[in-house]
Design an enzyme around this catalytic site. Structure first.
Site, PDB file in Angstrom:
ATOM      1  CD  GLU A  28      67.523  68.940  19.636  1.00  0.00           C
ATOM      2  OE1 GLU A  28      66.318  69.204  19.537  1.00  0.00           O
ATOM      3  OE2 GLU A  28      68.406  69.672  19.173  1.00  0.00           O
ATOM      4  CD  GLU A  55      63.913  74.717  22.959  1.00  0.00           C
ATOM      5  OE1 GLU A  55      62.902  73.990  23.016  1.00  0.00           O
ATOM      6  OE2 GLU A  55      64.837  74.543  22.142  1.00  0.00           O
TER       7      GLU A  55
HETATM    8  C1  BGC Z   1      68.545  72.832  21.137  1.00  0.00           C
HETATM    9  C2  BGC Z   1      69.193  74.086  21.594  1.00  0.00           C
HETATM   10  C3  BGC Z   1      70.482  74.097  20.843  1.00  0.00           C
HETATM   11  C4  BGC Z   1      70.092  74.285  19.419  1.00  0.00           C
HETATM   12  C5  BGC Z   1      71.063  74.731  18.442  1.00  0.00           C
HETATM   13  C6  BGC Z   1      68.181  73.017  19.717  1.00  0.00           C
HETATM   14  O1  BGC Z   1      67.388  72.061  19.182  1.00  0.00           O
HETATM   15  O2  BGC Z   1      67.520  72.410  21.930  1.00  0.00           O
HETATM   16  O3  BGC Z   1      69.152  74.392  22.884  1.00  0.00           O
HETATM   17  O4  BGC Z   1      71.457  74.913  21.310  1.00  0.00           O
HETATM   18  O5  BGC Z   1      69.297  73.258  18.942  1.00  0.00           O
HETATM   19  O6  BGC Z   1      70.490  75.829  17.945  1.00  0.00           O
END
Ligand code: BGC
Length: 950
Positions: free
Chosen positions: A510, A790
């Site tokens: 990501e 997270e």
């Molecule tokens: C991220 C989050 C981000 C989100 C959107 C995720 O995969 O890690 O922190 O804001 O996607 O919902």
């Protein structure tokens, strides 16, 4: 006490130093910065802004005038000949972001500058030490160089969508390019301007040039590509020379942008290099070496594959010693191809580059399975490892990186999703060999090493930490060890998520610039580091990524920008980073120009919401609608309420709509655009009225009755005065329903805490920060976190029946995610007590308001503001002691907790009579003073009984 003595000693030293370097006034002028950077090379700002800091221990010291000299050579500067600019004496207290108004600046110019100031008594300081900046290639026509790279075809194989998403596309080696050239005389100066797509590593005459990692960093590539400028005078010599460049895939040409595979990107994704070496010879002639098809390329070298997510494979048997020197035989290499990279503008690198900033040594080495070794770096870190090994030719040493261990001591990798985070080193054999990757980065604490022929020693491996080198700005410490560890974890998480863009996480597939995350975290980030240059760069990415109709994406840079209906655009709270982050940057750095550049963009975003929501409730066009992401409803815990935490989506969205409209109004006011300021203030008021009508009951209850709803309404000032106290009461009841815990997610947890402290419930906020059970900040730390998780329940010891159940869903479970670290802002504002004042941006005036509370007996915060170092120390014994240092040329409002101002002394005398202080009022249990610059030592009769009931 020890700290006070230390401070006095430092003060004495600074003062002595100040005396040594100044003529008349006690003021020293230091920290000269151009566009927020120290001696930047290759800038393209035609009217750069210059900043400096005044250092003085005297109370009330300030700048009343300055003189700024900018010269075309060090010699002229030394002789006070400002051939580019001599402002003469300018009556002004301005010491930050002073706009250069001298001779027009042209490509390649070198500008040397210094400043002197006059103090409050009209006495002049000595000249500052000299500083410099250089101009880059301002017109695209300054570039004789052309984009070159490998021929197009083999690239395509790497970019098919399905294979791309799965990470199964065939791997291609990293191309090596080189050019030999003859320098026809003595070298006065040699300068390289260069950029690559995706990444480059630059060599000259056998040595690495510069220390940037992962240059040129990510941008919205179809709009802007940053180039870098290196002074290579010392590396260039008369006679034969050679430049060598390796190209890596990185963000542009590699596996990245999971939400937008290659077919959806608005840029091509090819590899390319553009480089121009300009040599000034001592006889006055110039020579230019530029990329063109005469460069040679080799596409079957030792770096067999490279990927930001997956890691790198290096085959040392294919190493080409001397490939970057003039004597290397490149007969087998091919001519480079011209690459079509039209469209994007080449711009200077305005943010601090990514560099290796520290090296960690393993704290433990285990062997959980035969011949499987696990190094523990003791810290969840971001970067890569250097390993030294010995083995036979062709042995493959594999390093897999992970954040956490399974119960049996093996590494846990499920949460990396499809990022392999694996580096492989194929040995040449015959001796000790050292390996370090070139074009990848990993988020990890543990490194599993296999393929070794003998048991390694801990010192065979080192963890190299790298990130965007925004200067550290804040230092915090307090009596509460849990909070110290929390603040340390937050800083580490910030370090791990700044690689040219603010990322959500550094480990799984990501690593995007999620706007909702940095929106929430921005003020914490600003306390921890000097983010001025970083945000200036990233906000340009945000503007570049904005859709034509005003929609902001949910992450930036974004590889597409016009797909109407894309769920990755116009997401409440995520898109709103486009109004919130520039405003925070303005408040912290008084950056008027940034606001001016950004204003239209922010305005267009608000207009987009308005256009689609004429009734002023944000019902339509809410993109992916993540809402208060990862709130308590997502927590998996026996007996934990699985609903009731999530704020209704229209409430959440409309609150952000109002807030963004209000910020556009503030931006307009700061820019002197009166009409627009009134217009958007009006819009804010209208949305507020509709919010109340639609969602707020006469008893102050907000639809959904969630903690998050109250936190937002209070934080964004959406409630009429008479309902505030009632809303606070409902918030309190909401916290009680969760047994004293938060039910909030990533957007509202820190906002809730800030509102507790602002609304007389600071003790409760302190109790929450000290909690150790899920969901709490303390729980992560008790579980051994060294960075922010997270999710509140990323790992819950003993949860479920199997070891896997202890982890939250692997698809979304990062252990290095800064957004819950947004709580750092609460600690800075309330425990350290340092607060910017948006009416006097850039800390020209600020507010010191430490709030003692349960679990804290002392705290110290130091913050290097753009105007200089602010320091606060407080201690609560029988009396409350507060030391505060306010930089020269600034003022502060100081809240000293006390029942009466007459209970407060400064340096042993009544504070009401102290020089530099003026009593403003008594409010909310504090005596409030305005203070001129200088150091103050307050004591207040502040009974702990009073503290307990506060
Ligand atoms: C991220 C989050 C981000 C989100 C959107 C995720 O995969 O890690 O922190 O804001 O996607 O919902």
């Amino acid at each position: 006490m020890k700290w006070i003595f230390k401070t006095l000693l430092v003060c004495a030293l600074v003062f002595a130093h100040g005396c040594a370097t100044t003529e008349h006034s006690g003021v020293a002028v230091t920290q000269l910065r151009c566009e927020y950077r120290h001696n930047p090379l290759g800038i393209d700002v035609l009217k750069p802004r210059l900043s400096w800091i005044l250092e003085s221990q005297r109370r009330g010291q300030k700048q009343t005038a300055y003189r700024l000299i900018v010269a075309g050579s060090p010699a002229s500067l030394k002789n006070n000949k400002g051939d580019l600019l001599d402002t003469g004496r300018v009556e002004s207290d301005r010491s930050v972001n002073v706009v250069y108004a001298g001779a027009p600046l042209k490509s390649r110019m070198r500008c040397f500058w210094k400043v002197k100031v006059w103090d409050k008594d009209g006495k002049g300081s000595a000249w500052s030490k000299p500083a410099m900046w250089s101009m880059g290639l301002l017109d695209q026509s300054d570039w004789q160089a052309r984009w070159i790279g490998p021929a197009a075809d083999p690239e395509k194989a790497n970019l098919a969508d399905e294979a791309f998403l799965a990470g199964t596309a065939p791997q291609l080696p990293a191309p090596f390019l080189r050019k030999t050239f003859k320098v026809e005389g003595g070298v006065r100066r040699a300068t390289i301007s260069v950029t690559g797509l995706g990444l480059y590593e630059l060599h000259l005459n056998g040595s690495r040039v510069g220390n940037h990692v992962l240059a040129p960093e990510i941008t919205a590539y179809d709009k802007r590509i940053q180039y870098q400028v290196y002074d290579v005078t010392d590396m260039t010599a008369p006679g034969e020379n050679a430049i060598g460049v390796i190209l890596g895939r990185g963000w542009h040409a590699g596996r990245f942008w999971q939400t937008a595979p290659p077919s959806q990107r608005s840029f091509g994704g090819r590899l390319g290099l553009i480089l121009q070496l300009e040599i000034e010879l001592t006889d006055g002639r110039t020579q230019t070496i530029a990329t063109d098809p005469s460069w040679r390329i080799m596409t079957d070298g030792p770096i067999r594959s490279d990927c930001l997510y997956d890691g790198e494979t290096y085959d040392a048997r294919r190493a080409m010693p001397g490939w970057d020197t003039a004597t290397f035989d490149d007969i087998a290499w091919q001519p480079a191809s011209l690459v079509d990279m039209t469209g994007a503008k080449l711009v200077w690198q305005r943010n601090e580059p990514i560099r290796i900033v520290r090296e960690l040594v393993p704290v433990a080495l285990t062997e959980p399975e035969n011949d499987v070794y696990v190094f523990d770096m003791g810290q969840n870190m971001v970067g890569w490892c250097r390993i030294t090994v010995k083995g036979s030719k062709g042995d493959a040493v594999k390093m897999r990186h992970a954040e956490i261990l399974n119960d049996d001591g093996t590494i846990y990798t499920a949460n990396l999703r499809r990022a392999k985070q694996t580096d492989t080193f194929i040995l040449q054999g015959g001796g000790r060999e050292t390996f370090e990757p070139h074009f990848t980065y990993h988020g990890f604490r543990y490194v599993e090493v296999t393929g070794l022929s003998a048991k390694p020693r801990p010192e065979d491996l080192a963890g190299l930490v790298f990130h965007s080198t925004s200067p550290p700005a804040g230092r915090f410490e307090c009596s509460n060890d849990l909070v110290n560890r929390l603040m340390n974890n937050i800083v580490w998480t910030q370090r791990g998520n700044m690689h040219g863009l603010p990322t959500d996480c550094p480990q799984r597939d990501e690593r995007c610039g999620w706007m909702g995350d940095i929106q929430a975290f921005s003020q914490t980030a600003l306390f921890n580091m000097d983010m001025a240059a970083f945000f200036t760069k990233w906000l340009a990415d945000v503007r570049d990524s904005q859709a034509a109709d005003g929609r902001y994406p949910s992450y930036a840079p974004h590889p597409t920008r016009s797909q109407s209906g894309s769920r990755h655009f116009n997401v409440p709270a995520w898109a709103d980073a486009g109004t919130i982050v520039p405003w925070r940057a303005y408040v912290n750095y008084a950056d008027q120009r940034l606001l001016a550049e950004h204003f239209e963009s922010a305005r267009r975003w608000v207009e987009f919401i308005l256009l689609n929501n004429r009734g002023l409730v944000w019902e339509n066009q809410r993109g992916a609608d993540y809402n208060d992401w990862l709130n308590a409803d997502r927590i998996r815990l026996d007996g934990w309420p699985r609903e009731g935490g999530e704020v209704p989506k229209p409430v959440f969205a409309t609150a952000f709509f109002a807030h963004s409209a209000g910020l556009v109004a503030k931006m307009a006011a700061a820019l002197g655009r009166k009409e627009q300021a009134e217009h958007y203030t009006d819009l804010f008021e209208q949305i507020k009225a509709v919010f109340n009508k639609a969602f707020v009951k006469p008893d102050g209850r907000i639809e959904g009755d969630t903690q998050a709803g109250y936190a937002l309404a209070l934080r964004f000032n959406l409630l009429p005065d008479e309902l505030r106290a009632k809303a606070v009461q409902h918030l309190l009841e909401g916290i009680d329903r969760y047994n004293g815990h938060l039910s909030t997610g990533i957007q509202t947890s820190h906002r809730l805490m800030l509102e507790l402290s602002r609304n007389g419930l600071h003790d409760l906020a302190c109790r929450i920060i000290n909690q150790r059970t899920v969901p709490s900040w303390g729980y992560m730390i008790d579980m051994g976190a060294t960075t922010m998780w997270e999710r509140w329940d990323g790992f819950v010891q003993g949860r479920g029946t199997g070891p896997e159940d202890q982890f939250q869903k692997a698809g979304m479970n990062s252990f290095n995610h800064y957004v819950l670290g947004s709580i750092g802002e609460w600690v800075w504002r309330n425990i350290a007590g340092i607060n910017p004042d948006e009416r006097h941006p850039g800390y020209q005036h600020f507010i010191i308001r430490p709030r003692p509370g349960p679990g804290f007996t002392w705290a110290r915060g130091e913050y290097d503001s753009i105007h200089g170092n602010i320091s606060v120390y407080w201690q609560l014994d029988d009396v409350f002691k507060l030391n505060a240092a306010i930089p020269a040329n600034t003022t502060a409002t100081i809240y000293v907790p006390a029942k009466s101002p007459y209970d407060v002394t400064e340096a042993g005398r009544p504070a009401t009579e102290a020089a530099g202080l003026r009593l403003l009022k008594t409010a909310e249990g504090a005596a409030v003073f305005t203070a001129e610059s200088g150091s103050y030592r307050f004591e207040s009769q502040y009974p702990s009984k009073f503290h307990r009931t506060n």
